[in-house]
Structure formats: structure tokens, C-alpha cells
Scaffold this active site. Structure first.
Site, mmCIF file in Angstrom:
data_model
loop_
_atom_site.group_PDB
_atom_site.id
_atom_site.type_symbol
_atom_site.label_atom_id
_atom_site.label_comp_id
_atom_site.label_asym_id
_atom_site.label_seq_id
_atom_site.Cartn_x
_atom_site.Cartn_y
_atom_site.Cartn_z
ATOM 1 N N ARG A 63 -56.236 -7.530 33.544
ATOM 2 C CA ARG A 63 -55.856 -8.156 32.274
ATOM 3 C C ARG A 63 -56.683 -7.597 31.119
ATOM 4 O O ARG A 63 -56.184 -7.382 30.007
ATOM 5 C CB ARG A 63 -56.037 -9.673 32.375
ATOM 6 C CG ARG A 63 -55.556 -10.421 31.160
ATOM 7 C CD ARG A 63 -55.410 -11.907 31.475
ATOM 8 N NE ARG A 63 -55.000 -12.656 30.304
ATOM 9 C CZ ARG A 63 -55.748 -13.607 29.749
ATOM 10 N NH1 ARG A 63 -56.925 -13.932 30.253
ATOM 11 N NH2 ARG A 63 -55.311 -14.251 28.692
ATOM 12 N N HIS A 67 -55.303 -6.065 27.598
ATOM 13 C CA HIS A 67 -55.734 -6.536 26.277
ATOM 14 C C HIS A 67 -56.423 -5.418 25.496
ATOM 15 O O HIS A 67 -56.322 -5.358 24.268
ATOM 16 C CB HIS A 67 -56.657 -7.749 26.414
ATOM 17 C CG HIS A 67 -55.927 -9.014 26.744
ATOM 18 N ND1 HIS A 67 -56.428 -10.273 26.480
ATOM 19 C CD2 HIS A 67 -54.723 -9.222 27.319
ATOM 20 C CE1 HIS A 67 -55.551 -11.187 26.878
ATOM 21 N NE2 HIS A 67 -54.514 -10.572 27.405
ATOM 22 N N ASP A 68 -57.109 -4.535 26.190
ATOM 23 C CA ASP A 68 -57.705 -3.384 25.508
ATOM 24 C C ASP A 68 -56.598 -2.482 24.966
ATOM 25 O O ASP A 68 -56.598 -2.114 23.791
ATOM 26 C CB ASP A 68 -58.601 -2.613 26.494
ATOM 27 C CG ASP A 68 -59.285 -1.428 25.825
ATOM 28 O OD1 ASP A 68 -59.633 -1.541 24.629
ATOM 29 O OD2 ASP A 68 -59.472 -0.387 26.491
ATOM 30 N N VAL A 71 -54.384 -3.357 21.649
ATOM 31 C CA VAL A 71 -54.941 -3.347 20.300
ATOM 32 C C VAL A 71 -55.606 -1.987 20.096
ATOM 33 O O VAL A 71 -56.601 -1.670 20.735
ATOM 34 C CB VAL A 71 -55.970 -4.483 20.112
ATOM 35 C CG1 VAL A 71 -56.419 -4.545 18.649
ATOM 36 C CG2 VAL A 71 -55.382 -5.824 20.530
ATOM 37 N N ASN A 94 -58.665 -15.194 20.237
ATOM 38 C CA ASN A 94 -58.174 -16.275 21.098
ATOM 39 C C ASN A 94 -57.770 -15.815 22.500
ATOM 40 O O ASN A 94 -58.129 -16.465 23.477
ATOM 41 C CB ASN A 94 -56.987 -16.974 20.438
ATOM 42 C CG ASN A 94 -57.436 -17.847 19.297
ATOM 43 O OD1 ASN A 94 -58.509 -18.449 19.373
ATOM 44 N ND2 ASN A 94 -56.666 -17.899 18.233
ATOM 45 N N HIS A 194 -48.589 -10.245 36.817
ATOM 46 C CA HIS A 194 -48.910 -11.650 37.092
ATOM 47 C C HIS A 194 -48.684 -12.033 38.542
ATOM 48 O O HIS A 194 -48.850 -13.192 38.909
ATOM 49 C CB HIS A 194 -48.123 -12.557 36.135
ATOM 50 C CG HIS A 194 -48.493 -12.321 34.699
ATOM 51 N ND1 HIS A 194 -47.579 -12.123 33.712
ATOM 52 C CD2 HIS A 194 -49.705 -12.212 34.101
ATOM 53 C CE1 HIS A 194 -48.201 -11.912 32.553
ATOM 54 N NE2 HIS A 194 -49.496 -11.954 32.770
#
Ligand code: HEM
Ligand SMILES: *[C@@H]1O[C@H](CO)[C@@H](O)[C@H](O)[C@H]1NC(C)=O
Ligand SMILES: *[C@@H]1O[C@H](CO)[C@@H](O)[C@H](O)[C@H]1NC(C)=O
Ligand SMILES: *[C@@H]1O[C@H](CO)[C@@H](O)[C@H](O)[C@H]1NC(C)=O
Ligand SMILES: *[C@@H]1O[C@H](CO)[C@@H](O)[C@H](O)[C@H]1NC(C)=O
Ligand SMILES: *[C@@H]1O[C@H](CO)[C@@H](O)[C@H](O)[C@H]1NC(C)=O
Ligand SMILES: *[C@@H]1O[C@H](CO)[C@@H](O)[C@H](O)[C@H]1NC(C)=O
Ligand SMILES: *[C@@H]1O[C@H](CO)[C@@H](O)[C@H](O)[C@H]1NC(C)=O
Ligand SMILES: CC(=O)N[C@H]1CO[C@H](CO)[C@@H](O)[C@@H]1O
Length: 227
Positions: A63, A67-68, A71, A94, A194
Site C-alpha cells: 500500500r 500511495h507513493d 503522488v 489523511n 486488496h
């Protein structure tokens, strides 16, 4: 409260290494073969040794990679610490609140630094560590082109606005992925991540109990495409 997530298209994570948003033209397989020939083996040995004993770390590491990447590309800017009240980095956003494994990434990096100081980027460490950790717990292998330099910019509001949230409907998810050059096939297949990991019930209880079947739920779409 936590609940194990399940889904069936985990195999397809193989595409993760080849995604367009990584600006693939400057990357290559084995980028460190001459500058640090043992790098990938050091990483995979370290990950194998430790993830076997801590298999629940594999999912947060995967994950973190997502997320890296979402962005400013897969540039390790997720690792940068905020320095002041006026400086909030991606990590403070967040969606990061339940990220784990930063210490582990630091330890993998230290193992590589001991062999070749200042050669291998943190961007490569995150991508290879996530890949190898998923492998240790029985997931697929995928090729990771390397050579990506570490980013120097990390901005919490970019993380908050660009990483899709659990309340997003299907069209918002499509838009979010399209903004990163990813299409609906990528969205559905990458959601197979997931298959592993945990989520807090607050993230998905609405989808479970107020399931509309009108085509605006990701779960609905995934199950439709699978049948
Ligand atoms: C499609 C948009 C996505 C949304 C809305 C989303 C949302 C979420 C949420 C809400 C959680 C639970 C966080 C928590 O409660 O602790 C989660 C966990 C997770 N996500 Fe996603 N995600 C998405 C895409 C992805 C992608 C593309 C990947 C990787 C390829 C990924 C990998 C994971 C993993 C492995 C976990 C489990 C983390 C753990 O066990 O700590 N997700 N995601
Ligand atoms: C961020 O802060 C933590 C805790 O102080 C530290 O262990 C880590 O190395 C720092 N990371 C970076 C990239 O400076
Ligand atoms: C932080 O930003 C606020 C308003 O944007 C400003 O008043 C304050 O001087 C800034 N502080 C520092 C340390 O830069
Ligand atoms: C915060 O400071 C770090 C370190 O100087 C920098 O990399 C980052 O881009 C800054 N982010 C913001 C939002 O000011
Ligand atoms: C962080 O990104 C936001 C847009 O999401 C922008 O308005 C803000 O100026 C950026 N901050 C820095 C320090 O670059
Ligand atoms: C999806 O969510 C967006 C943003 O909240 C909203 O504008 C749009 O109407 C929603 N689409 C559907 C099909 O519900
Ligand atoms: C998404 O892009 C991939 C290539 O990157 C392609 O194989 C696939 O057919 C595309 N899917 C859709 C729905 O356009
Ligand atoms: C489902 O929707 C109903 C009616 O909109 C609402 O009262 C209820 O709180 C929702 N349940 C969940 C778990 O979100
Ligand atoms: C790992 C990490 O930096 N977590 C931070 C995520 O953001 C929250 C609040 O914004 C911080 O309290 C956490 O320390």
C-alpha cells in the site's frame, strides 16, 4: 475493528511494474547491475528473512508503494518527514494514517547503503521491497524497472486530493486513475491488491450494507467483470 479483505484478481498485480505514470522511458530493468550489482539480491534476501517472520507487513508495504506512486510518481516522496507546522508532507496526509512499514524501508535502505553508499534510490527500495514482500507471502512476481530518482517535493495536500478515498464511487475512482494515466482495466486489476491486508470497518461498511447494484460501486463492478 478490522476485517480481512478478500478479492479474486490478485494475480494481475504483475502489471504494477509497467505502469505509465512511472515515466517508464528513463527506467530499465537491472539499472543497478553495474553500479551496485548486489542491490536487488540484498533487498530480496533481507525481505525474505524478515517478512517470513512478520508477514502482516507485506500488505502495508504494498500500500505504501501505491500511495507513493500516486503522488508525483514512484519517487519515495512518501518518506519525507514534515519539518514544521508550515511544512506538511505526503506522510502527514489523511490517507497515510494507517500506513506502516516506514522503519522497515529504512532498514532495507541501510542494508543496501552498507554495500553501495549513495547509489540506490529510495524510490527503487520501496518498489522492490513491496514486490519482494508480496512474493514472500505467496503472491506473484513482477518486474520492476529501476533508475527512478528520489523526489524532493512532498506535499500533504497533494496526497489528500490525489489518493482516492474509500467513499469514492466508481466514476470518481475512474477519474482519479485517469488523472494518473491509468484506465479502468488498471483500476479493476490493481484493486486486486486488496486480496491481502486489513481495513477498518468504517472504510467499507457503507458499501456492504447499502449496496446499490446500480453500477456505482467498485465491488459491484469487480464482481460483474469477474463473472
Ligand atoms: C482504487 C482505489 C483504492 C482505494 C479507494 C483504496 C482504499 C483503501 C482503504 C480505505 C484501505 C484500508 C485502510 C485502513 O483502513 O487501514 C486500503 C488498504 C489497502 N490498500 Fe487500497 N485502495 C485503493 C487502491 C489500492 C491499490 C492500487 C493498491 C496497491 C496496488 C492498494 C493496496 C492496499 C493494501 C495492500 C491495503 C492493506 C493495507 C494493510 O494491510 O495495512 N490499494 N485501501
Ligand atoms: C523520519 O523520521 C523518523 C522518526 O524520527 C526517522 O526514523 C526517519 O528516518 C525519518 N525519515 C527521513 C526520510 O528523514
Ligand atoms: C507559517 O505560515 C503562516 C501563515 O501562512 C505564517 O504567518 C507564519 O509566519 C509561517 N511560519 C513559518 C515558521 O514560516
Ligand atoms: C517540506 O519540506 C521538505 C524538506 O525540505 C520538502 O521536501 C517538502 O517538499 C516540503 N513540503 C511542503 C509542502 O512544504
Ligand atoms: C501543495 O499543494 C497545493 C495544491 O494541492 C498547493 O496549493 C500548495 O501551494 C502546495 N504547497 C507547496 C509548499 O508547494
Ligand atoms: C460520484 O461522486 C461524484 C463526486 O461526489 C458525484 O459528482 C457523482 O455524481 C457521483 N456519480 C454517481 C454515478 O453516483
Ligand atoms: C487499458 O490499457 C491497457 C494498456 O495499458 C490495455 O491493454 C487495456 O485494453 C486498456 N483497457 C481499456 C478498458 O481501455
Ligand atoms: C445506509 O443508508 C441508510 C439510509 O440512507 C442510512 O440510514 C444508514 O445509516 C446507512 N448505513 C450505513 C452502514 O452506512
Ligand atoms: C507515519 C506517519 O507519519 N503518520 C502520520 C500520519 O498523519 C497523522 C496526522 O496527520 C500523524 O499523526 C501521523 O504521525
Amino acid at each position: 475493528m478490522e476485517k480481512t479483505m478478500t478479492s479474486k484478481c490478485f494475480m494481475i498485480l504483475v502489471v504494477f511494474g509497467a505502469l505509465g505514470y512511472a515515466k517508464a522511458q528513463s527506467l530499465e530493468l537491472g539499472f543497478y547491475d553495474t553500479s551496485c550489482p548486489k542491490a536487488e539480491k540484498i533487498i530480496s534476501d533481507f525481505v525474505k528473512e524478515h517478512i517470513r517472520n512478520a508477514p502482516s507487513l507485506a500488505s502495508p508495504l504494498l500500500r505504501m508503494h501505491f500511495h507513493d506512486c500516486f503522488v508525483r510518481g514512484c519517487d519515495a516522496s512518501i518518506l519525507i518527514n514534515s519539518t514544521s507546522a508550515n511544512n506538511s508532507t505526503e506522510k502527514a496526509g489523511n490517507p497515510n494514517k494507517t500506513l506502516r512499514g516506514f522503519d522497515f524501508i529504512d532498514r532495507v535502505k541501510a542494508a543496501v547503503e552498507a554495500e553501495c553508499p549513495g547509489v540506490v534510490s529510495c524510490a527503487a527500495i520501496i518498489a522492490l521491497t513491496a514486490r519482494d514482500a508480496v512474493g514472500v507471502i505467496g503472491g506473484p512476481f513482477w518486474n520492476v524497472p529501476t533508475g527512478r530518482r528520489d523526489g524532493l517535493i512532498s506535499n500533504t495536500s497533494e496526497a489528500n486530493t490525489q489518493i482516492p478515498g474509500p467513499t469514492f464511487n466508481f466514476s470518481s475512482l475512474q477519474t482519479s486513475f485517469a488523472n494518473k494515466g491509468l484506465n479502468v482495466t488498471d483500476l479493476v486489476l490493481l484493486s486486486g491488491a486488496h486480496t491481502i491486508g486489513v481495513s477498518h470497518c468504517s472504510s467499507f461498511s457503507k458499501r456492504l450494507y447499502n449496496f446499490t447494484r446500480k453500477g456505482d460501486d467498485l465491488l459491484w463492478t469487480v464482481s460483474t467483470l469477474q463473472t
